[in-house]
Every structure is written in C-alpha cells, then in structure tokens.
Design an enzyme around this catalytic site. Structure first.
Site, PDB file in Angstrom:
ATOM      1  N   ASP A   1       1.368  -1.111  -0.190  1.00 56.77           N
ATOM      2  CA  ASP A   1       0.372  -0.364   0.336  1.00 56.77           C
ATOM      3  C   ASP A   1       0.920   1.727  -0.074  1.00 56.77           C
ATOM      4  OD1 ASP A   1      -3.165   0.202   0.598  1.00 56.77           O
ATOM      5  OD2 ASP A   1      -1.750   2.519   1.192  1.00 56.77           O
TER       6      ASP A   1
ATOM      7  N   GLN B   1     -14.609   2.682   1.413  1.00 59.28           N
ATOM      8  CA  GLN B   1     -13.829   1.768  -0.010  1.00 59.28           C
ATOM      9  C   GLN B   1     -13.737   3.200  -0.781  1.00 59.28           C
ATOM     10  OE1 GLN B   1     -15.796  -0.623  -2.621  1.00 59.28           O
ATOM     11  NE2 GLN B   1     -13.630  -1.288  -3.856  1.00 59.28           N
ATOM     12  N   SER B   2     -12.151   4.192  -1.459  1.00 61.02           N
ATOM     13  CA  SER B   2     -11.727   4.754  -2.898  1.00 61.02           C
ATOM     14  C   SER B   2     -11.478   4.433  -3.267  1.00 61.02           C
ATOM     15  CB  SER B   2     -10.868   5.552  -1.230  1.00 61.02           C
ATOM     16  OG  SER B   2      -9.511   4.998  -1.192  1.00 61.02           O
ATOM     17  N   VAL B   3     -11.147   3.701  -3.910  1.00 59.35           N
ATOM     18  CA  VAL B   3     -10.431   3.058  -5.335  1.00 59.35           C
ATOM     19  C   VAL B   3     -11.414   1.502  -5.512  1.00 59.35           C
ATOM     20  CG1 VAL B   3      -8.883   2.114  -5.879  1.00 59.35           C
ATOM     21  CG2 VAL B   3      -8.043   3.149  -4.923  1.00 59.35           C
TER      22      VAL B   3
ATOM     23  N   HIS C   1     -10.011  -5.299  -3.564  1.00 56.97           N
ATOM     24  CA  HIS C   1      -9.159  -5.423  -3.340  1.00 56.97           C
ATOM     25  C   HIS C   1      -9.400  -5.563  -1.374  1.00 56.97           C
ATOM     26  CE1 HIS C   1     -10.395  -1.002  -2.374  1.00 56.97           C
ATOM     27  NE2 HIS C   1      -9.216  -0.605  -1.270  1.00 56.97           N
TER      28      HIS C   1
ATOM     29  N   HIS D   1      -7.771  -5.652   2.305  1.00 56.22           N
ATOM     30  CA  HIS D   1      -6.072  -5.260   2.483  1.00 56.22           C
ATOM     31  C   HIS D   1      -5.666  -6.096   3.542  1.00 56.22           C
ATOM     32  CE1 HIS D   1      -7.269  -0.723   2.235  1.00 56.22           C
ATOM     33  NE2 HIS D   1      -8.194  -1.076   2.205  1.00 56.22           N
TER      34      HIS D   1
HETATM   35  P1  DGP Z   1      -9.339   1.697   0.129  1.00 54.04           P
HETATM   36  O1  DGP Z   1      -9.621   2.768   1.075  1.00 54.04           O
HETATM   37  O2  DGP Z   1      -9.936   0.109   1.037  1.00 54.04           O
HETATM   38  O3  DGP Z   1     -10.374   2.099  -0.821  1.00 54.04           O
HETATM   39  O4  DGP Z   1      -7.950   1.031  -0.086  1.00 54.04           O
HETATM   40  C1  DGP Z   1      -7.518   1.829  -0.981  1.00 54.04           C
HETATM   41  C2  DGP Z   1      -5.504   2.171  -0.682  1.00 54.04           C
HETATM   42  O5  DGP Z   1      -5.527   2.134  -1.952  1.00 54.04           O
HETATM   43  C3  DGP Z   1      -5.401   2.412   0.061  1.00 54.04           C
HETATM   44  O6  DGP Z   1      -5.001   1.994   1.390  1.00 54.04           O
HETATM   45  C4  DGP Z   1      -4.475   3.653  -0.241  1.00 54.04           C
HETATM   46  C5  DGP Z   1      -3.990   2.413  -1.376  1.00 54.04           C
HETATM   47  N1  DGP Z   1      -3.259   3.334  -2.671  1.00 54.04           N
HETATM   48  C6  DGP Z   1      -4.561   4.521  -3.515  1.00 54.04           C
HETATM   49  N2  DGP Z   1      -3.360   4.666  -4.585  1.00 54.04           N
HETATM   50  C7  DGP Z   1      -2.567   3.874  -4.277  1.00 54.04           C
HETATM   51  C8  DGP Z   1      -0.921   3.690  -5.902  1.00 54.04           C
HETATM   52  O7  DGP Z   1      -1.194   4.411  -6.701  1.00 54.04           O
HETATM   53  N3  DGP Z   1      -0.449   2.636  -5.064  1.00 54.04           N
HETATM   54  C9  DGP Z   1      -0.378   1.638  -4.469  1.00 54.04           C
HETATM   55  N4  DGP Z   1       0.347   0.721  -3.754  1.00 54.04           N
HETATM   56  N5  DGP Z   1      -1.165   1.800  -3.553  1.00 54.04           N
HETATM   57  C10 DGP Z   1      -2.644   2.856  -3.327  1.00 54.04           C
END
Ligand code: DGP
Length: 113
Positions: A31, A93-95, A99, A101
């Site tokens: 992450d 959820q932000s992405v 996924h 964690h």
């Molecule tokens: P969520 O909030 O559950 O959707 O988690 C999204 C996660 O993705 C957050 O912990 C940060 C991670 N993240 C966002 N952008 C990137 C990126 O460009 N690369 C990586 N490796 N992680 C990212």
C-alpha cells in the site's frame, strides 16, 4: 480491465507498485500509505468494482490464499494480522477495484473506526 482504474493499471504494469506476490488470477503489492508496519493489498487481475460485484468462488479462494501466503512471507501469521475489504461509500472504499488489505506488525484495535 478498466482503462481509468488505478489498480487495473497497476495490474497491467502501466503504473509501478512494489509487487510481493502474483499469479494468473491475482496480485499483491504494498500500500502506498501504509497504516501498519505491514500493509499489503491483494487484488484480482480482473476488474470488479467491489465485493458486491465479485461472485466467483474460485477467485475468492485465490484472493484469500494469497492473503495467507503474504502474511506468512511477512512473518505476521503467528503474531496475527487483519484482512479488511472496505466496500462502498460507508465501508470506506476509496479505490473502486476490489482489494483485500492485509495489515500486521502491530496490535490492532476493535472496533475499527
Ligand atoms: P480503500 O480505501 O479500502 O479503497 O483502500 C485503497 C488503498 O489503496 C489505500 O489504502 C491507499 C492505496 N492506494 C491508493 N493509491 C495507490 C497507489 O497508487 N499505489 C498503491 N500501491 N497503493 C495505493
């Protein structure tokens, strides 16, 4: 694949990430903003917006298997770790690419925020 999806672009190699495990169905990478000493994301290669859209039991097994393998490789399996799937707006959820964690290396609190 969704051309605009960040994790699809990581899966295809178009955006770099620190990959720690991969196979034909899924991959795991660190992450970008770790919330624990170990914070790894496990994703399916195929695009699913969230857990709500993913009904493939074989893929579900592959994702959890990779989470287990990552926890073992990071030496957090014996001490304990947490696997989290934030789903949707109120789930945090932000992405919008499913996924898991995998968080460990410190004591977790409950309930989560
Ligand atoms: P969520 O909030 O559950 O959707 O988690 C999204 C996660 O993705 C957050 O912990 C940060 C991670 N993240 C966002 N952008 C990137 C990126 O460009 N690369 C990586 N490796 N992680 C990212």
């Amino acid at each position: 694949m969704s051309a605009t999806c960040l994790f699809c672009q990581i899966a295809s190699g178009d955006i770099p990430a620190t990959v720690v495990a991969e196979n034909n169905l899924c991959m795991a990478f660190r992450d970008i903003g770790p919330q624990a000493p170990t914070h790894i994301l496990v994703i399916p290669r195929k695009h699913y917006q969230s857990l709500n859209e993913m009904g493939d039991p074989q893929l579900a097994a592959a994702l959890f298997q990779m989470a287990r393998e990552v926890a073992n490789a990071e030496n957090i399996d014996d001490t304990g770790y947490r696997v989290v799937i934030n789903t949707g707006r109120e789930g945090g959820q932000s992405v919008d690419h499913l996924h898991l964690h995998v968080l460990g290396g410190r004591a977790m609190k409950w309930p989560p925020g």
